[in-house]
Write a protein that holds these residues in place. Structure first.
Motif, PDB file in Angstrom:
ATOM      1  N   THR A 149      27.906  29.773  41.630  1.00 19.69           N
ATOM      2  CA  THR A 149      28.754  30.882  42.078  1.00 19.69           C
ATOM      3  C   THR A 149      28.167  32.210  41.614  1.00 19.69           C
ATOM      4  O   THR A 149      27.500  32.295  40.582  1.00 19.69           O
ATOM      5  CB  THR A 149      30.184  30.744  41.523  1.00 19.69           C
ATOM      6  OG1 THR A 149      30.155  30.830  40.088  1.00 19.69           O
ATOM      7  CG2 THR A 149      30.808  29.432  41.950  1.00 19.69           C
ATOM      8  N   VAL A 161      29.925  31.140  46.845  1.00 17.79           N
ATOM      9  CA  VAL A 161      29.639  29.803  46.335  1.00 17.79           C
ATOM     10  C   VAL A 161      28.501  29.203  47.151  1.00 17.79           C
ATOM     11  O   VAL A 161      28.557  29.192  48.382  1.00 17.79           O
ATOM     12  CB  VAL A 161      30.872  28.880  46.424  1.00 17.79           C
ATOM     13  CG1 VAL A 161      30.541  27.498  45.851  1.00 17.79           C
ATOM     14  CG2 VAL A 161      32.060  29.489  45.697  1.00 17.79           C
ATOM     15  N   THR A 189      39.205  33.549  41.446  1.00 17.71           N
ATOM     16  CA  THR A 189      37.969  33.003  40.885  1.00 17.71           C
ATOM     17  C   THR A 189      38.250  31.784  40.027  1.00 17.71           C
ATOM     18  O   THR A 189      37.580  30.748  40.137  1.00 17.71           O
ATOM     19  CB  THR A 189      37.256  34.076  40.041  1.00 17.71           C
ATOM     20  OG1 THR A 189      36.935  35.196  40.872  1.00 17.71           O
ATOM     21  CG2 THR A 189      35.974  33.514  39.434  1.00 17.71           C
TER      22      THR A 189
END
Length: 320
Positions: free
Chosen positions: A208, A194, A301
């Motif tokens: 990301t 990130v 995620t």
């Protein structure tokens, strides 16, 4: 009277108070009003006093709620800790998945402590390595920039990259008391990287990727920030001295950004505490991610993206 005045537990002092009031010829109704309890409760206290004296007024030992984890569960818990000694949430998620028993992290920690485990962290400090005068000067500059930001003169962002995986690199782990832990190297897990720009005003701009973070990736993130910035606004981005931030390609782009009122402020070396976005990474990893996030990489995620998209509303950091 001694118990009424000096007893350690409030409940015992309250019951002794009832006995003292009765000795002073207060009625049961009056005592129940004074102590805000029912007549039946006061009567039970009197019965206990007459039967066993002061001991009758003390709380009796209680067995408590049955333990959630049995011996077999605790044995499995220790095996999971041996696999993931650095990440209690991953252990908790696996144990919940295998046993079907839902619990909070505190319950898992208590079970480990009862099994003779302790939690230790290898603490490292960069304070001795940074230049103190440079550190203090930058600290003062940031304070001044924050005042400009509060007046609306500039946009101030703190930039950094962070990685999220099912395997943590934090150097602390659960292990039996008195037994040194030898951690075997594990295969590299997938990693969600990130890149984030955080402001003290509750704004988070992020990108990301599962690819390696290179100078090119960082430049793309800065270009996206530039697209969201008002052309008339002055923006300053605070960042560390990572090699991908100091490369020739990045420094060439920095000159182009200045022409568009986007400026970069490099922090002194070994001064991560001056970069406020470090607080965000800690909050996400150790407070905001639920246990279920660590069950799989897709789950991790998904949860990380939920937290990032909810920052400023559901998730906030109040900077003083």
């Amino acid at each position: 009277m001694e118990a009424y005045v000096h007893a350690e537990k409030p409940a015992l002092r309250r019951r002794a108070h009832a006995i003292v009031l009765s000795h002073k010829r207060y009625s049961i109704n009056q005592i129940s009003d004074i102590l805000a309890v029912t007549r039946e409760t006061v009567s039970l206290w009197f019965d206990a006093w007459e039967a066993d004296g002061l001991e009758g007024l003390r709380d009796k030992a209680r067995p408590g709620r049955p333990a959630l984890y049995d011996a077999r569960d605790r044995e499995r818990l220790q095996a999971l800790v041996a696999e993931h000694p650095h990440q209690i949430k991953a252990v908790q998620a696996r144990l919940q998945q295998e046993t079907g028993k839902s619990s909070c992290t505190a319950t898992v920690k208590r079970a480990l402590k009862k099994s003779g485990y302790s939690f230790k962290r290898a603490r490292r400090s960069l304070k001795a390595r940074h230049d103190e005068s440079d550190f203090r000067a930058t600290q003062g500059l940031l304070a001044e920039l924050q005042q400009w930001e509060s007046r609306g003169d500039i946009e101030l962002y703190y930039f950094d990259e962070s990685g999220f995986s099912q395997h943590s690199a934090v150097p602390y782990a659960w292990s039996p008391v008195g037994k040194a832990l030898e951690m075997v190297a594990f295969s590299r897990s997938r990693r969600l990287n990130v890149l984030g720009f955080l402001s003290r005003q509750g704004k988070l701009i992020y990108h990301t990727t599962t690819d390696t973070v290179t100078t090119k990736v960082v430049i793309e993130a800065f270009d996206r920030l530039l697209e969201q910035k008002s052309p008339e606004a002055f923006a300053i981005v605070v960042l560390d001295n990572a090699s991908i931030h100091r490369s020739a390609l990045f420094l060439r782009k920095e000159r182009d950004w200045r022409a568009q009122r986007l400026y970069v402020l490099f922090l002194p070396t070994y001064s991560p505490e001056l970069n406020l976005i470090e607080i965000l990474w800690r909050k996400i990893k150790y407070e905001w991610l639920p246990v279920t996030a660590y069950q799989s990489f897709p789950s991790l995620t998904s949860h990380v993206l939920q937290v990032l998209s909810g920052y400023g509303e559901k998730y906030r950091i109040n900077f003083i």
